[in-house]
Structures are given as structure tokens and as C-alpha cells.
Design an enzyme around this catalytic site. Structure first.
Site, PDB file in Angstrom:
ATOM      1  N   HIS A 251      18.926  51.769  31.001  1.00 34.49           N
ATOM      2  CA  HIS A 251      19.461  52.407  32.219  1.00 34.49           C
ATOM      3  C   HIS A 251      19.957  53.849  32.067  1.00 34.49           C
ATOM      4  O   HIS A 251      19.469  54.763  32.718  1.00 34.49           O
ATOM      5  CB  HIS A 251      20.620  51.564  32.763  1.00 34.49           C
ATOM      6  CG  HIS A 251      20.279  50.146  33.016  1.00 34.49           C
ATOM      7  ND1 HIS A 251      19.554  49.729  34.104  1.00 34.49           N
ATOM      8  CD2 HIS A 251      20.555  49.019  32.309  1.00 34.49           C
ATOM      9  CE1 HIS A 251      19.410  48.411  34.081  1.00 34.49           C
ATOM     10  NE2 HIS A 251      20.008  47.961  32.992  1.00 34.49           N
TER      11      HIS A 251
HETATM   12  C1  BDR Z   1      24.849  49.894  33.738  1.00 30.35           C
HETATM   13  O1  BDR Z   1      25.827  48.934  33.389  1.00 30.35           O
HETATM   14  C2  BDR Z   1      26.151  49.021  32.033  1.00 30.35           C
HETATM   15  O2  BDR Z   1      26.197  47.760  31.464  1.00 30.35           O
HETATM   16  C3  BDR Z   1      25.124  49.912  31.389  1.00 30.35           C
HETATM   17  O3  BDR Z   1      25.697  50.679  30.339  1.00 30.35           O
HETATM   18  C4  BDR Z   1      24.656  50.781  32.521  1.00 30.35           C
HETATM   19  O4  BDR Z   1      25.485  51.928  32.653  1.00 30.35           O
HETATM   20  C5  BDR Z   1      23.591  49.179  34.187  1.00 30.35           C
HETATM   21  O5  BDR Z   1      23.832  48.419  35.332  1.00 30.35           O
END
Ligand code: BDR
Ligand code: CA
Length: 314
Positions: free
Chosen positions: A243
Site C-alpha cells: 500500500h
Molecule cells: C494501510 O494500513 C496499514 O496497515 C498499512 O501500513 C497501510 O498504511 C493499508 O490499509
């Protein structure tokens, strides 16, 4: 052209680590002037320590790390050890950092640095709950028109949510902060899960990353190996989204993203959908288009660029 100046606000997190390494491996284009940390994937003490570990891994202990808010503006902190492990950076055995945290609170640092920078120069990239930035905007509203852009990982619309059926984790953890930032008038670019789910990191790519042989690349691959364990049932493939790295990718190569300017609001009231980013894709409301919504990435150039930049680190 001078490199673009950015502050990375983050809750590392393995994918945050990729985003930071990707940025620090791109000094010709990006000048990471500072890192601010927030409670999110794991509590603040761990996200702060993890940010120091990552800058040391990158050979950049000169990048100042400021610890920020331990909890969201209104709600209680929700963490995600089920994804990231107890430390937040499970998978790599990184040494305890020797670099100290800065003594200045992240919110004070954000206000001071943005106020002292030329108007329109600084970009803030948020990779976790947006508590620090929203608090800074509350404390000193004059920072808003001084910012060039806020580029965030969070939200989603067509894919629903990953924390609830409607909400993505970063927005769900602090919906009030996200609402404040989206509503502030600052230019916002949103890499939500609609976008991040289109760039899946494969085991083959991780093998290539590891084979480049740099320590940063090997430890990043180790982090990813742990992180990949989550989502086996969900994604039904060994490939996984990475992500937060999509934020860095956008700063470096916006042309490989499909994007549309939309009116986006954040739900802060409905029990079922709190934290949802409601994207007016067809502009049916006629509201001001406050957000550049990233919808898709062309994965091949994205992963080629990330491989090149992370493996350029020591
Ligand atoms: C986001 O949530 C976190 O767990 C990850 O680092 C990312 O920023 C994804 O939904
Ligand atoms: Ca994150």
C-alpha cells in the site's frame, strides 16, 4: 530541477518501510526533510523506533524523526499486529537504532517547518492515520495554504474497506483527522485500496529484489516475506499489495497512475460506515472537487522503479 521536498508522516509497518526506502533511494527527485510518526499499525513507541530503524537501514540517520500523537483525535487507537506482527516490522532483524528521536513533538515540527518554508513548497505524505497533520492544521490553520499537496495512503471506494466493509484502516483509525484534512482546502491526492490493490507484489519480484544484494534490498525482502503471510484467503494468490509504497510511486511517476479529480467526503457519523471515503466519481453532488483520486497503477513500471531505487541504497 531541485528535488521535491516532502515530510513523511508514518506508522511503520512493513509497507511504510518500503515507501520510506523507495523515497530515500530517490534523492534526485525527492528530498525527505523529515519523518513524523503516529500511533497506528502498532503503538507510537514502536512506530517511532521503527522509523529510526528504517532511516538507519537506508544509511540516512541524518533524516530527523519526530514522534507525534499516540492516539487518534477522538476515538481509541486500534492497531494491526495481526498484519504487521508485534513489533510492526516483523520479518527483518534490524538492530536497535542508535540515532535518537528529535525532542520536538511531530505536530510542532510540522507547524514550524511548514510555516518556515516558502509557500507551495512542502508536500506532506501520510502513510498512517492522519492525526498529526489534522492536529497541526487545528493548531495553526495558516499551514493549509502554505502546503503544496497532501499525498496519502488511505481510503477506497470501489473496493469497499479492509478494516470494515466500508472503511480502509488508516481512515478508520482516525476518521475525524481524515475529515479535517479532506475538508481543509489543501490539494489532496488519495492512494486508496482501489489503487493499491492494482499493484500486487509477487514472490518473483521479491526474489529479484533480494538478488540485487544490497542490505536494504535484502532486509526489505525479509520484511515483505512476513507481511505476505497476511491475506492468503483474501487475495487467493501469493501476490500482495504494498500500500504505502504507492504514495512514493505517485510522487516519482504520476503518469503511471489512472486518476480523476473528485469530491470526496469522510463519514464520521454513521455506525456502519464511519471512516468510509465517499468518492463522488460521477460528480453527482456538484461539490467542489477536493481530491485527486488514484484509481489504478500500471504495475510493471512501478515495480521496476521501486526495485531500482531500493537496491540503490547501501
Ligand atoms: C494501510 O494500513 C496499514 O496497515 C498499512 O501500513 C497501510 O498504511 C493499508 O490499509
Ligand atoms: Ca502505514
Amino acid at each position: 530541477m531541485a528535488p521535491r521536498k516532502i515530510i513523511i508522516d508514518t506508522d511503520p509497518g512493513q509497507d511504510d518501510a518500503f515507501a520510506i526506502l523507495f523515497a530515500l533511494g530517490s534523492p534526485a527527485e525527492l528530498d525527505v526533510v523529515g519523518i513524523t510518526t503516529v500511533g497506528g499499525n502498532v503503538p507510537l513507541a514502536l512506530t517511532s523506533k521503527n522509523a529510526l530503524k528504517v532511516v538507519e537501514l537506508a544509511g540516512r540517520p541524518d533524516v530527523p524523526v519526530h514522534a507525534g500523537c499516540p492516539a487518534p483525535m477522538v476515538r481509541k487507537l486500534i492497531t494491526a499486529e495481526y498484519v504487521h506482527g508485534e513489533t510492526g516490522l516483523d520479518g527483518a532483524d534490524l538492530p536497535e537504532p542508535v540515532t535518537p528521536l528529535q525532542s520536538e513533538h511531530a505536530v510542532n515540527y510540522l507547524v514550524r517547518t511548514i510555516m518556515d518554508s516558502p509557500e507551495g513548497e512542502l508536500t506532506v505524505c501520510t502513510l498512517g492515520p492522519m492525526t498529526n497533520l489534522a492536529t497541526a492544521m487545528t493548531m495553526e490553520p495558516r499551514i493549509v495554504p502554505r502546503l503544496r499537496e497532501v499525498v496519502l495512503m488511505g481510503g477506497g471506494f470501489f473496493q469497499g474497506g479492509n478494516a470494515t466493509p466500508a472503511a480502509e484502516f488508516n481512515i478508520f483509525v482516525d476518521p475525524h483527522a481524515a475529515h479535517k484534512v479532506f475538508d481543509s482546502g489543501v490539494p489532496v491526492t488519495m492512494a486508496g485500496i482501489d489503487c493499491t490493490y492494482t499493484a500486487l507484489m509477487t514472490p518473483e519480484w521479491l526474489d529479484r529484489l533480494r538478488a540485487t544484494g544490497s542490505r536494504a534490498a535484502i532486509e526489505a525482502a525479509n520484511l515483505a516475506d512476513f507481511y505476505r503471510q497476511y491475506g492468503t484467503h483474501k487475495f487467493e494468490t501469493p501476490a500482495r499489495p504494498i500500500h504505502d509504497a504507492c504514495v512514493t510511486g505517485y510522487l516519482l511517476a504520476p503518469q503511471i497512475y489512472e486518476q480523476r479529480q473528485c469530491a470526496v467526503t469522510v463519514d464520521i457519523v454513521s455506525p456502519e460506515t464511519i471512516g468510509m471515503t465517499v468518492v463522488d466519481w460521477w460528480h453527482v453532488t456538484g461539490r467542489r472537487k477536493n481530491c485527486n483520486v488514484l484509481r489504478r497503477i500500471d504495475p510493471a513500471p512501478f515495480f521496476e522503479l521501486m526495485l531500482e531505487r531500493i537496491s540503490a541504497l547501501p
